[in-house]
Design an enzyme around this catalytic site. Structure first.
Site, PDB file in Angstrom:
ATOM      1  N   GLN A 187       0.804  -1.229   0.000  1.00 40.37           N
ATOM      2  CA  GLN A 187       0.000   0.000   0.000  1.00 40.37           C
ATOM      3  C   GLN A 187       0.838   1.280   0.000  1.00 40.37           C
ATOM      4  O   GLN A 187       0.276   2.372   0.045  1.00 40.37           O
ATOM      5  CB  GLN A 187      -0.958   0.012   1.193  1.00 40.37           C
ATOM      6  CG  GLN A 187      -2.038  -1.059   1.131  1.00 40.37           C
ATOM      7  CD  GLN A 187      -3.103  -0.799   0.055  1.00 40.37           C
ATOM      8  OE1 GLN A 187      -3.130   0.263  -0.579  1.00 40.37           O
ATOM      9  NE2 GLN A 187      -3.976  -1.770  -0.163  1.00 40.37           N
ATOM     10  N   SER A 191       2.701  -5.114  -5.056  1.00 40.33           N
ATOM     11  CA  SER A 191       1.663  -5.713  -5.895  1.00 40.33           C
ATOM     12  C   SER A 191       1.227  -4.742  -6.988  1.00 40.33           C
ATOM     13  O   SER A 191       0.913  -3.581  -6.698  1.00 40.33           O
ATOM     14  CB  SER A 191       0.457  -6.068  -5.014  1.00 40.33           C
ATOM     15  OG  SER A 191      -0.626  -6.507  -5.813  1.00 40.33           O
ATOM     16  N   GLY A 192       1.209  -5.214  -8.228  1.00 46.05           N
ATOM     17  CA  GLY A 192       0.924  -4.356  -9.373  1.00 46.05           C
ATOM     18  C   GLY A 192      -0.426  -3.671  -9.367  1.00 46.05           C
ATOM     19  O   GLY A 192      -0.547  -2.500  -9.743  1.00 46.05           O
ATOM     20  N   CYS A 224     -10.919  -8.042   1.504  1.00 42.26           N
ATOM     21  CA  CYS A 224     -11.035  -9.459   1.849  1.00 42.26           C
ATOM     22  C   CYS A 224     -12.102  -9.689   2.910  1.00 42.26           C
ATOM     23  O   CYS A 224     -12.783 -10.698   2.914  1.00 42.26           O
ATOM     24  CB  CYS A 224      -9.716  -9.980   2.396  1.00 42.26           C
ATOM     25  SG  CYS A 224      -8.317  -9.387   1.470  1.00 42.26           S
TER      26      CYS A 224
END
Ligand code: PLP
Length: 397
Positions: free
Chosen positions: A185, A205-206, A331
């Site tokens: 993040q 993370s892309g 999530c």
């Protein structure tokens, strides 16, 4: 069903971001032209290898790393698993069997250390203070002679609070432990420099910075002991088996280049918009409060609680107005589980249940923020009067 006249305002960039057009074109181009297996010796294979290495250099440049230290993965979750399980396995023989993570980690780290805990590892979760910061004092209190790994995220996905990674990593190192930071993040939102952070392992993370989903990386400082979790072929210098997702990783490389180019301007632009949103809400909605307000935060995130309102109801009301926000991590949304992050900060149950996350991104504009500020106070007032009416009806029996 979506009414076509509704202006869509997407303020859930911490869940995922739309893919940048440049990254999209690069993915399509790679799918069309670079079909080779990067492990093959022939020309199509070497072409794939070349674009893969270009992507690796671009990701490395974004975090101030050496390209050889960047191992591509299927995203943040795999990078986190690789870091935690990889260190645990590497340290097993040495007798270091204690893992430390902050209590506000993403599930990718939390559930991984918990899984190892069920297999005999000692696990300690460190609570943050009331503003969401994991202090060096709190970490110092739990470090042991046999601590193998300390994992503390760079920026929290729910509050945006930035952790004092350099200090925490130095402390972990003094205890002989390896330090991992989940920077999923923070990468692309604030400058991330692995040298300055002093960590040994860093996940990214892309899809959190306008790249495609299902691609990410674990940065592994040269010399860090780590056992591969994905076993098989010799890809990624023997550290992560499996034929690389060349088109997706090309997209990651382009997103990383764009993030690096735009970061200085975007950081200031988003901070101004976020601050405007926060100030506007606090002024127009009595009983609203910012969670993590006292701490340093990434510029795109604000987590706000609304007294007397159920966050889920407000989320749905906003969605009907075309405004997409979140109750926290994607999530756990849909499960009505109260946020483990806000609870760990010691907020009251009501403040936790009334919290919404607004996360801005490259497409966010001034008129969008103005629109949110126009709609939100009215929705909060309506929900409050409804719950008041329900309570009064309950009293009447
Ligand atoms: N770590 C953090 C802090 C995240 O916010 C996320 C995504 O929500 C992840 C890890 C997981 O990343 P990915 O979706 O790429 O598996």
């Amino acid at each position: 069903m979506e009414a076509s006249h509704v202006m869509r305002i997407y303020l859930d960039h911490n869940a995922t971001t739309p893919v940048a057009p440049e990254a999209m074109s690069a993915v399509a181009e790679a799918l069309r032209t670079t079909f080779g297996n990067a492990a093959s010796v022939h020309v199509p294979g070497q072409q794939a290898k070349a674009v893969l290495e270009e992507a690796r250099a671009s990701v490395a440049a974004l975090i101030g790393a050496e390209p050889a230290e960047v191992v591509f993965t299927s995203g943040g979750t795999e990078a986190d698993n690789f870091a935690v399980r990889g260190v645990a396995e590497a340290c097993e023989a040495s007798g270091r069997r204690h893992l430390v993570a902050s209590a506000i980690e993403h599930e990718a780290v939390l559930n991984t250390v918990k899984a190892l805990g069920r297999r005999g590892w000692a696990v300690t979760l460190v609570a943050p203070d009331g503003s969401g910061v994991v202090s060096t004092g709190a970490l110092a209190a739990v470090l042991r002679d046999d601590t193998a790994l300390v994992s503390v995220m760079h920026a929290n996905n729910e509050t945006g609070v930035v952790q004092p990674i350099a200090d925490l990593a130095a402390l972990a190192h003094r205890a002989g432990a390896i330090f991992h930071t989940d920077a999923v993040q923070s990468v692309g939102k604030i400058p991330v420099d692995v040298g300055a952070l002093g960590a040994d392992l860093l996940s990214l993370s892309g899809h959190k910075f306008h790249g495609p989903k299902g691609v990410g990386a674990l940065w592994i400082r040269k010399g860090t002991k780590l056992v591969p979790t994905m076993t098989g072929g010799r890809q990624e210098r023997g550290r992560r088996a499996g034929t690389e997702n060349v088109p997706g990783l090309v997209g990651l490389g382009v997103a990383a280049r764009l993030a690096r180019e735009k970061l200085p301007v975007e950081q200031a632009r988003l901070a101004a918009l976020r601050d405007r949103l926060e100030r506007g809400v606090l002024a127009a909605v009595p009983g609203s409060a910012v969670n993590g307000a006292g701490a340093e935060r990434v510029p795109n995130t604000t987590n706000l609680s609304f007294e007397g309102v159920e966050a889920e109801s407000l989320l749905i009301a906003l969605d009907l107005e075309g405004i997409a926000v979140s109750t926290g991590s994607a999530c756990s949304s849909g499960t009505l589980e109260p946020s483990h992050v806000l609870r760990a900060m010691g907020l009251t149950p009501h403040r936790v249940q009334s919290a919404l996350r607004f996360s801005l991104g490259a497409g966010t504009t001034e008129p969008e923020i103005a629109r949110v500020l126009e709609v939100l106070p009215r929705l909060v007032a309506r929900l409050r009067s409804l719950s008041g009416a329900v309570a009064r009806a309950g009293e009447r029996g």
